[in-house]
Design an enzyme around this catalytic site. Structure first.
Site, PDB file in Angstrom:
ATOM      1  N   ASP A  97       0.845  -1.192   0.000  1.00 46.16           N
ATOM      2  CA  ASP A  97       0.000   0.000   0.000  1.00 46.16           C
ATOM      3  C   ASP A  97       0.879   1.241   0.000  1.00 46.16           C
ATOM      4  O   ASP A  97       2.069   1.175   0.335  1.00 46.16           O
ATOM      5  CB  ASP A  97      -0.933  -0.009   1.208  1.00 46.16           C
ATOM      6  CG  ASP A  97      -0.175   0.074   2.523  1.00 46.16           C
ATOM      7  OD1 ASP A  97       0.723  -0.768   2.731  1.00 46.16           O
ATOM      8  OD2 ASP A  97      -0.453   0.971   3.340  1.00 46.16           O
ATOM      9  N   ASP A 128       8.499   4.139  -1.436  1.00 43.81           N
ATOM     10  CA  ASP A 128       7.898   3.665  -0.185  1.00 43.81           C
ATOM     11  C   ASP A 128       6.584   2.976  -0.503  1.00 43.81           C
ATOM     12  O   ASP A 128       5.551   3.625  -0.606  1.00 43.81           O
ATOM     13  CB  ASP A 128       7.687   4.862   0.751  1.00 43.81           C
ATOM     14  CG  ASP A 128       7.088   4.482   2.088  1.00 43.81           C
ATOM     15  OD1 ASP A 128       7.159   3.298   2.449  1.00 43.81           O
ATOM     16  OD2 ASP A 128       6.536   5.370   2.764  1.00 43.81           O
ATOM     17  N   GLU A 159      -0.045  -0.853   5.674  1.00 47.17           N
ATOM     18  CA  GLU A 159       0.931  -0.346   6.638  1.00 47.17           C
ATOM     19  C   GLU A 159       0.791   1.144   6.861  1.00 47.17           C
ATOM     20  O   GLU A 159       0.917   1.632   7.991  1.00 47.17           O
ATOM     21  CB  GLU A 159       2.350  -0.667   6.160  1.00 47.17           C
ATOM     22  CG  GLU A 159       3.438  -0.397   7.184  1.00 47.17           C
ATOM     23  CD  GLU A 159       3.960   1.037   7.159  1.00 47.17           C
ATOM     24  OE1 GLU A 159       4.622   1.443   8.139  1.00 47.17           O
ATOM     25  OE2 GLU A 159       3.700   1.761   6.172  1.00 47.17           O
ATOM     26  N   GLU A 160       0.539   1.895   5.801  1.00 44.33           N
ATOM     27  CA  GLU A 160       0.540   3.354   5.910  1.00 44.33           C
ATOM     28  C   GLU A 160      -0.597   3.869   6.796  1.00 44.33           C
ATOM     29  O   GLU A 160      -0.421   4.855   7.527  1.00 44.33           O
ATOM     30  CB  GLU A 160       0.439   3.989   4.519  1.00 44.33           C
ATOM     31  CG  GLU A 160       1.612   3.690   3.588  1.00 44.33           C
ATOM     32  CD  GLU A 160       2.891   4.394   3.990  1.00 44.33           C
ATOM     33  OE1 GLU A 160       2.917   5.069   5.038  1.00 44.33           O
ATOM     34  OE2 GLU A 160       3.890   4.263   3.264  1.00 44.33           O
ATOM     35  N   HIS A 420       6.352  10.133   0.925  1.00 44.52           N
ATOM     36  CA  HIS A 420       5.193  10.821   1.506  1.00 44.52           C
ATOM     37  C   HIS A 420       5.032  12.246   0.966  1.00 44.52           C
ATOM     38  O   HIS A 420       4.198  12.996   1.474  1.00 44.52           O
ATOM     39  CB  HIS A 420       5.272  10.879   3.043  1.00 44.52           C
ATOM     40  CG  HIS A 420       5.116   9.559   3.717  1.00 44.52           C
ATOM     41  ND1 HIS A 420       4.601   9.422   4.987  1.00 44.52           N
ATOM     42  CD2 HIS A 420       5.411   8.301   3.309  1.00 44.52           C
ATOM     43  CE1 HIS A 420       4.586   8.141   5.333  1.00 44.52           C
ATOM     44  NE2 HIS A 420       5.074   7.450   4.326  1.00 44.52           N
TER      45      HIS A 420
END
Length: 455
Positions: A97, A128, A159-160, A420
């Protein structure tokens, strides 16, 4: 053919697979469609088969299966049995994800269209954490599905945002049993500099609230005597840091940092600090970023400037994010500090939120020694170590599930990759080196077990 040459023959295919995977907008946040997350999962179930990993329903062989947990994107779990009964097993972790793209007007190209940049590719999730999934795939292909160790491959899909998987491993430890883990959700301090992450700061959030009046009151008639909620809140927030910008909350641990860190110029560039603006805090950057706490005001509720009236403010609140030393237990230091305050005699309401502990892996064991050798081979230079201000909640769950396993954190990202942020990118050189390093780690760790140095 040596390992580097073998990986070179795989790079075109690995890059193509990375582009396929990154073109899928697998954002697992609420409000985003679930179908792309499932598409990314399905692709990752298929990709290992071409590297010699068969389906789990085939007897006595390796396998790929789907782990479903409540309100959680599916987890891909693949297994390759050890080649001999005495060979070690290594768990390889990554997540498929990605963060939401954010303001797409800030991107130089569409966030889910992998686009060439100098030496690499740009897209959301391309650093990422999707390149690290391709690293695991590349290692399987480099060994033609027969690595020198057993493998447990765990590819998470949420996970995020966070999910039930964070706390799952201790409830099913046999599924994660291994001798060492490579948590491939980290990377190098700078491109070309192999780096092990040896600490993750913990994280906690809370809300501090001031509610005084029933409703706003005329500031000319009542200001100066009627208590002002926003003034009280600002007085509270001003107690969190000293004159240098260091956190002034008693009980939060801070230590010197002896590892590698950024230069001030690198940090200013990475953080986007404007010319002429100072950095805050004292001590080394490593101490400020990793060896000590940070308190950030991440949100505040108060009347907006554009809609402000000449009135005493009846209500205000702020949300705080705390990052704390990797070895500090999540405690109530910040809550205790705030609850003891009475700005102008006004009581506060403090509501703790989510808390995640930090993590500091043991170093110096056989897996750590093997990793140092492997990183040196992958990048051709001496490795260093850093910590991270970010947290990976699952690491603590894995450590509880398999307390005897060494945990290593490295991968194909680098600190300059804009993770991000808009215009996230990965470099092909880092991807190649990470595949070589992970493959070399399996070889070195297996050799350590054969000659007894892992005892």
């Amino acid at each position: 053919m040596d390992l580097g040459s073998r990986v070179d023959t795989l790079m075109d295919g690995l890059t193509a697979d990375l582009e396929r995977l990154t073109a899928i907008p697998s954002v697992a946040f609420p409000g985003f469609p679930a179908e792309p997350v499932r598409q990314a999962h399905d692709l990752l179930v298929d990709l290992p088969h071409g590297a010699g990993v068969e389906r789990l329903d085939l007897p006595h062989g390796a396998g790929v299966e789907r782990l479903d947990l409540p309100d959680t994107a599916p987890v891909v779990v693949a297994e390759v049995p050890p080649p001999t009964p005495d060979a070690p097993t290594v768990l390889l972790y990554g997540h498929y994800d990605v963060q939401p793209p954010g303001d797409e007007s800030l991107w130089l190209s569409p966030p889910f269209e992998p686009t060439p940049v100098a030496g690499g590719l740009r897209a959301r999730g391309i650093a990422d954490d999707k390149p690290n999934l391709i690293v695991h795939l590349g290692v399987l292909r480099a060994y033609e599905g027969r690595p020198p160790t057993g493998l447990r491959i765990v590819l998470e899909g949420q996970e995020e945002y966070g999910s039930a998987f964070d706390d799952y491993p201790p409830t099913d430890p046999d599924r994660f049993a291994c001798d060492a883990m490579v948590i491939a959700d980290m990377g190098n301090l700078r491109p070309g500099s192999p780096t092990l992450t040896t600490g993750l700061r913990g994280a906690a959030e809370l809300v501090v609230e001031v509610r005084i009046l029933d409703e706003p009151r005329h500031s000319g008639e009542f200001g100066g005597a009627a208590p002002d909620a926003l003034l009280a809140l600002l007085k509270v927030l001003s107690t969190l840091h000293d004159v240098h910008g260091d956190v002034a909350v008693e009980g939060l641990r801070r230590e010197e940092w002896s590892g590698t860190t950024y230069t001030q110029e690198e940090l200013r560039t990475l953080a986007g600090v404007r010319d002429g603006m100072p950095l805050i805090g004292s001590g080394s950057l490593g101490e400020r970023l990793w060896g000590g706490p940070a308190v950030t005001v991440i949100g505040i509720d108060a009347p907006s400037v554009d809609q402000a009236a000449s009135a005493v403010v009846p209500y205000a609140r702020a949300k705080l994010n705390l990052r704390f030393h990797p070895q500090q237990d999540p405690d109530a230091a910040l809550v205790t500090h705030l609850e003891a305050l009475r700005p102008f005699g006004i009581p506060l309401t403090v509501t703790p939120g989510d808390t995640g502990p930090g993590f500091e892996p043991a170093t110096g064991g056989p897996a750590y020694r093997a990793a140092l050798t492997a990183l040196r081979e992958g990048w051709g230079t001496e490795p260093s170590y850093v910590a991270s201000g970010g947290s990976i909640p699952l690491v603590n769950g894995l450590a509880k599930a398999v307390p005897g396993a060494e945990i290593l954190l490295f991968g194909a990202q680098d600190s300059m990759c804009n993770l991000h942020a808009p215009n996230e990118r990965v470099l092909f050189s880092e991807l190649r080196s990470a595949v070589i390093a992970e493959a070399a780690f399996l070889r070195e760790f297996a050799a350590a077990h054969r000659d007894g140095s892992a005892a």
